[in-house]
Design a protein around this motif. Sequence first.
Motif, PDB file in Angstrom:
ATOM      1  N   GLY A   1       0.643  -1.146   0.014  1.00 52.81           N
ATOM      2  CA  GLY A   1       0.164  -0.038  -0.089  1.00 52.81           C
ATOM      3  C   GLY A   1       0.990   1.316   0.004  1.00 52.81           C
ATOM      4  N   LEU A   2       1.907   1.427   0.769  1.00 53.19           N
ATOM      5  CA  LEU A   2       2.781   2.300   0.900  1.00 53.19           C
ATOM      6  C   LEU A   2       3.572   2.453  -0.529  1.00 53.19           C
ATOM      7  N   SER A   3       3.873   1.653  -0.875  1.00 52.58           N
ATOM      8  CA  SER A   3       4.942   1.577  -2.093  1.00 52.58           C
ATOM      9  C   SER A   3       3.928   2.194  -3.296  1.00 52.58           C
ATOM     10  N   SER A   4       2.573   2.308  -3.106  1.00 48.45           N
ATOM     11  CA  SER A   4       1.809   2.845  -4.288  1.00 48.45           C
ATOM     12  C   SER A   4       2.116   4.140  -4.480  1.00 48.45           C
ATOM     13  N   VAL A   5       2.439   4.796  -3.587  1.00 45.00           N
ATOM     14  CA  VAL A   5       2.934   6.268  -3.504  1.00 45.00           C
ATOM     15  C   VAL A   5       3.885   6.420  -4.645  1.00 45.00           C
TER      16      VAL A   5
END
Length: 268
Positions: A72-76
């Motif tokens: 989820g965080l890497s989607s940034v």
Amino acid sequence: MKLSNTIKLFSCLLFFSLLTISCGDDPASANEDPPALPSFENVTADVSFFEQNSSEVNSESNFSAAYNHAIGLSSVSFISGIYLGFFNPADQSEADFKNGKWVWEYTYSDGSESVMITLIAEEVGSNMVWEMNWSYDDGAGNSFEDYTMVQGMVALDGSSGSWTFNDMDPETNTETPYLITTWERSSETNYESTTEIYDGSGGVDTYTFTQNGEVFDVSYTSSDQQTNIYVHWETDVQTGYYQIGDDQGSRYCWDATFQNVTCSDVGY
């Protein structure tokens, strides 16, 4: 000014640009070719460890929760890919060399609406400086010119860089940052990037990704300090943890078999 039609047009442009295939034009130049277009690969987090071990994901495990947080965080970092699509048509546009700068211009239209993108690259010292400007006309009296959507600087040796991705806010006639990413790579396995995410009301969330050999960390800190998330993993021993907040008591670990363990059992 209502922007729904503008956004629709830019969405069409993105679709068009993603279909573009480089035809290898030979740009007119002053004894040299223009620089390669940026790929933004250096702003993309490497979470392949979780993807490769996705079969170990289950709803009860600490590894599963860490997997969800890391993905989820890497989607940034993938948001930059939206902007990347607007660079692609430059592959089929002939660049002109003007006053020490490479300039690409390409247009797209949909009915009465049209957009022109001007991409500029200039070598400044040991860096290549990039700027992308948009001009738009909806054919009904709403228009803007030379709105800077992307600004960037990349070291010629590929060791560092920064990108500013602006939000589209032509009503104020000023560029408003949406994402600012800076990165540094000292080797193939040593890398750090920081992305600041602007919420439009003065708040800034911060996302970081680091790799130090086989050791990886992802973190997210909200502007109000109420949501802090950390994920740590080591690909050589396959252990790691996730943590919510700054209290190590809220750290949850897994071992080399992806089973839940006490953090002290794996050295965390």
